[in-house]
Design an enzyme around this catalytic site. Structure first.
Site, PDB file in Angstrom:
ATOM      1  N   GLU A   1       0.842  -1.194   0.000  1.00 15.76           N
ATOM      2  CA  GLU A   1       0.000   0.000   0.000  1.00 15.76           C
ATOM      3  C   GLU A   1       0.878   1.245   0.000  1.00 15.76           C
ATOM      4  OE1 GLU A   1      -3.599  -0.232   2.282  1.00 15.76           O
ATOM      5  OE2 GLU A   1      -3.543  -2.429   2.330  1.00 15.76           O
TER       6      GLU A   1
ATOM      7  N   ASN B   1      -6.355  -2.744   0.734  1.00 16.48           N
ATOM      8  CA  ASN B   1      -7.328  -3.518   1.480  1.00 16.48           C
ATOM      9  C   ASN B   1      -7.228  -3.322   2.990  1.00 16.48           C
ATOM     10  OD1 ASN B   1      -9.526  -5.118   0.803  1.00 16.48           O
ATOM     11  ND2 ASN B   1      -8.507  -6.987   1.465  1.00 16.48           N
TER      12      ASN B   1
ATOM     13  N   ARG C   1     -12.172  -8.112  -3.583  1.00 12.66           N
ATOM     14  CA  ARG C   1     -11.206  -8.111  -2.487  1.00 12.66           C
ATOM     15  C   ARG C   1     -11.934  -8.434  -1.186  1.00 12.66           C
ATOM     16  NH1 ARG C   1      -6.564  -5.254  -3.439  1.00 12.66           N
ATOM     17  NH2 ARG C   1      -5.806  -6.381  -1.598  1.00 12.66           N
TER      18      ARG C   1
END
Length: 328
Positions: free
Chosen positions: A3, A225, A318
């Site tokens: 991320e 996520n 996801r």
């Protein structure tokens, strides 16, 4: 998938170790041979991250764009100068908790170091992906390529190997501008009121569930996520609530919390979202992923706030983790 905080940390390592140096590029795997030949022997002049994408600039105004995607990672070897983001007033290097207490670097249960100190060059090997792991230094430099290395960047002292990226391409300045223009704001690059206004306006026009909006890199850069699940829980937001149903204050608070968590992630190397911990609880959370998140990967376990079992569902292909009571 790495991320935003991870990609910013990787860019900082390139700034510290490659910018200003002439770089040899090759493609041991062969899939990037043409692109590597275009950049081989040029001086790296800039390294920057925008959300999950990284851009390396070379003289003659050509750029290498890298998107790690789900499986990409960088391996660094050689005399690596590590970027230091935290130091105490007396110069001691380490990591701090959110209350400002300086701690020695904390290794998690997998042996990964959440923050590498800066000092004399060290012969080491660092895997820069979602987490950073220090392994034994190779006996020779540069080391033989291991696995499917898409591109190798090499100076006299440092080597960086890229494996498994979603994107790896050479771009001119206009193409770079076009890619960045499509991305949503990144609070680490632009913390201005205008960036917050842009995010807020876009979210409040959409009928799309906020759980999908936060993952849209055209709306906001860097959220994946883990941060999606944690941001929504921290805001007590139902993931299925349409963006346009949220109040302006709620959306602005989301932006500011993302800026807050992103800064912590860059400084510590961990997606630490339980940011009110101190003392032994903080050390435990830094050492074990299961102890530093509110809902992520806690399906079936009781919510840390209300005791309701955390739900696992699928949203946008996801995994979505959330508390049906706290986020009702």
């Amino acid at each position: 998938m790495p991320e935003g905080h991870s990609v910013h940390r990787i860019a900082r390592q390139f700034q510290r170790n490659f910018v200003g140096s002439r770089v040899s590029l090759s493609s041991p795997q062969g899939r990037f041979a043409v692109g590597a030949a275009q950049l081989d022997g040029l001086v790296m002049t800039d390294a920057r991250a925008v959300g999950k994408q990284m851009f390396l600039e070379f003289d003659h105004r050509v750029w290498l764009r890298v998107h790690l995607g789900l499986y990409g990672a960088w391996d660094f070897s050689g005399e690596i100068l590590m970027d230091a983001t935290i130091a105490s007033a007396n110069g001691r290097m380490g990591q701090t908790n959110q209350q400002g207490t300086v701690l020695d670097p904390i290794h998690d249960s997998a042996g990964e170091n959440s923050l590498h100190s800066i000092g004399a060059p060290r012969r080491t090997r660092v895997r820069m992906s979602e987490q950073e792991k220090e392994t034994n230094a190779p006996e020779t430099f540069p080391p033989d390529p291991i696995g499917q290395v898409r591109v190798r960047l090499l100076t006299e002292t440092v080597c960086a190997d890229l494996r498994g990226p979603t994107a790896c391409e050479v771009l001119d300045p206009q193409q770079v501008d076009a890619v960045i223009a499509k991305l949503g704001p990144d609070p680490l690059l632009d913390a201005s009121p205008e960036a917050e206004d842009r995010f807020t306006a876009v979210v409040r026009k959409k009928a799309t569930p906020i759980g999908l909006i936060l993952m849209d890199q055209n709306v906001v850069s860097g959220i994946g996520n883990v941060y999606r699940a944690e941001l929504l829980f921290r805001a007590n937001l139902n993931p299925y609530a349409p963006g346009k149903s949220l109040t302006e204050d709620t959306v602005r608070a989301l932006w500011r919390d993302w800026a807050h968590l992103l800064k912590i992630g860059v400084e510590t190397g961990q997606m630490m979202t339980m940011d009110d911990l101190d003392g032994d609880d903080y050390v435990l959370a830094m050492a074990n992923r299961a102890d530093r998140h509110w809902v992520y990967k806690r399906e079936g376990l009781p919510c840390r706030v209300c005791g309701t079992h955390i739900t696992l569902e699928e949203m946008g292909a996801r995994k979505l983790y959330w508390c049906p009571r706290c986020q009702s």
